[in-house]
Design a protein around this motif. Sequence first.
Motif, PDB file in Angstrom:
ATOM      1  N   ASN A 105     -22.904 -96.194 -72.543  1.00  0.00           N
ATOM      2  CA  ASN A 105     -21.801 -96.559 -71.644  1.00  0.00           C
ATOM      3  C   ASN A 105     -21.697 -95.606 -70.460  1.00  0.00           C
ATOM      4  N   SER A 106     -22.851 -95.108 -70.037  1.00  0.00           N
ATOM      5  CA  SER A 106     -22.861 -94.131 -68.954  1.00  0.00           C
ATOM      6  C   SER A 106     -22.950 -94.802 -67.590  1.00  0.00           C
ATOM      7  N   VAL A 150     -24.297 -89.229 -65.355  1.00  0.00           N
ATOM      8  CA  VAL A 150     -25.716 -88.867 -65.344  1.00  0.00           C
ATOM      9  C   VAL A 150     -26.158 -88.631 -63.910  1.00  0.00           C
ATOM     10  N   LEU A 151     -26.757 -87.472 -63.657  1.00  0.00           N
ATOM     11  CA  LEU A 151     -27.309 -87.146 -62.350  1.00  0.00           C
ATOM     12  C   LEU A 151     -28.815 -87.376 -62.392  1.00  0.00           C
ATOM     13  N   TRP A 152     -29.288 -88.308 -61.575  1.00  0.00           N
ATOM     14  CA  TRP A 152     -30.731 -88.558 -61.470  1.00  0.00           C
ATOM     15  C   TRP A 152     -31.222 -87.888 -60.194  1.00  0.00           C
ATOM     16  N   PHE A 153     -32.089 -86.907 -60.354  1.00  0.00           N
ATOM     17  CA  PHE A 153     -32.665 -86.221 -59.210  1.00  0.00           C
ATOM     18  C   PHE A 153     -34.001 -86.854 -58.840  1.00  0.00           C
ATOM     19  N   MET A 154     -34.118 -87.270 -57.592  1.00  0.00           N
ATOM     20  CA  MET A 154     -35.417 -87.691 -57.095  1.00  0.00           C
ATOM     21  C   MET A 154     -36.407 -86.542 -57.328  1.00  0.00           C
ATOM     22  N   GLY A 156     -20.087 -81.441 -68.661  1.00  0.00           N
ATOM     23  CA  GLY A 156     -20.235 -82.620 -69.504  1.00  0.00           C
ATOM     24  C   GLY A 156     -21.144 -83.686 -68.921  1.00  0.00           C
ATOM     25  N   GLN A 157     -21.909 -83.338 -67.895  1.00  0.00           N
ATOM     26  CA  GLN A 157     -22.817 -84.289 -67.265  1.00  0.00           C
ATOM     27  C   GLN A 157     -24.239 -84.111 -67.799  1.00  0.00           C
ATOM     28  N   LYS A 158     -25.041 -85.164 -67.690  1.00  0.00           N
ATOM     29  CA  LYS A 158     -26.435 -85.132 -68.091  1.00  0.00           C
ATOM     30  C   LYS A 158     -27.318 -85.138 -66.840  1.00  0.00           C
ATOM     31  N   PRO A 164     -24.240 -98.912 -64.213  1.00  0.00           N
ATOM     32  CA  PRO A 164     -24.119 -98.876 -62.751  1.00  0.00           C
ATOM     33  C   PRO A 164     -24.797 -97.650 -62.147  1.00  0.00           C
ATOM     34  N   LEU A 165     -25.383 -97.867 -60.977  1.00  0.00           N
ATOM     35  CA  LEU A 165     -25.993 -96.789 -60.203  1.00  0.00           C
ATOM     36  C   LEU A 165     -25.258 -96.642 -58.879  1.00  0.00           C
ATOM     37  N   ILE A 166     -24.958 -95.396 -58.527  1.00  0.00           N
ATOM     38  CA  ILE A 166     -24.417 -95.069 -57.207  1.00  0.00           C
ATOM     39  C   ILE A 166     -25.425 -94.149 -56.536  1.00  0.00           C
TER      40      ILE A 166
END
Length: 423
Positions: free
Chosen positions: A15-16, A49-53, A100-102, A294-296
């Motif tokens: 549910n992230s 969730v932080l997605w780093f390029m 608390g972030q991934k 969802p992605l932002i």
Amino acid sequence: MMMTRRFSPIAWSINSNIYEVNIRQYTTEGTFNAFAQHLPRLKDMGVDVLWFMPITPISKEKRQGTLGSYYACADYKAINPEFGTLADFKSLVKKAHELGQKVIIDWVANHTGWDHIWTKSNPEFYKQDAEGNFYDTNNWHDVIDLNYYDHGMRTAMIDAMRFWVKECDIDGFRCDMCHLVPLDFWFRARVELDAIKPLFWLGETLDVPYLQVFDCFYGWRWMSNTQKYYRQEINLGQLKDVLNHYQYDLPEGTFPMLFTSNHDENTWNGTEYEKYGEMATPLAVFSCTWNGVPLIYTGQELPLRKRLPFFDKDEVNWNGTPELQTFYKTLLQLRKQHPALQIVAKPEILVTSDNDRVLAFTRKNEGKELVVILNLSAQDVDVQLSNAPVQGKFTNVFTQQPVTVNGSFSARLKAWDYLVLTS
């Protein structure tokens, strides 16, 4: 027969939500340390969730533009000095975890840049023509293809991925064009790397067999069809067919990542406002309330109304509080807190008095209910729910006003307006 998953998604991912970070353009400095100043704001906005390029060094040979593409890697086990040091990245991951972030990182397993260290140490790791020259099969100027017939290369690739899990404590991978890499490699990678710690696996693909491995895949079909709908090339019924596909044709436990923008879309195809106009806003509501992830993208909360170049510096202008910060915070907090937005609560599309222009759906779980009504048109509409299995007292999540829904419920929605109600 429905294909079954080989792996179960890690619990926290289900549910992230995901926020894609373009480090180069995020700040004036374009560094991990400068970006770290935004972590509390993103946490307050509800980002999970932080997605780093890609954070690896960029090849110099055949580099495009002044700084090159993140996706032309020169060394899988090093940090791009443009962004800072390995210690800086470790510190950033630690700070995110404390909030608390991934953290997941972009992994480019199909190809490298022309001067990757392996081209000298292990040329057999690459596809070569009859003359022994490296090449690329996708007409990408600045990269060369890896040779997955070489099992030493496969082992080295997994070893490089292991480095980031063990050394930096990352929480998963976004795997670039993963369907260009043999599926059996991803099986092996997931088994070996999940043994270190359970990871989140996001695959840039639509290839259904790959969904045996990947927890989440790209909602390209929704994105492309919403563009067609906006251009009036298809109708709303055809758009709903895509949602039925997501509901009924996928392996249990696999969900689409839903978005209106990402790094590729923003740079090459236009901002969300170029693609959708003001329909971008109700589509953002949809992304956060439908059964997916969802992605932002970097700066969408501003909102971001310019294209960010891929190979050169052109920073995002953070001037004061982002205009859509509260909008996204409302949606992301709702998604986290409301039982009807848990993955187990499958959406039910509702019949309305204006099915050609309005998309409405409900989700129910643990005695709680969510109703979403989206006006996907440039006209004001008066919409009624026709024989909807929805009754009771609700709250408008954006205004906090009470709303009673019954058999005679109707609402007037302005062009591209939306209504999100919770019980």
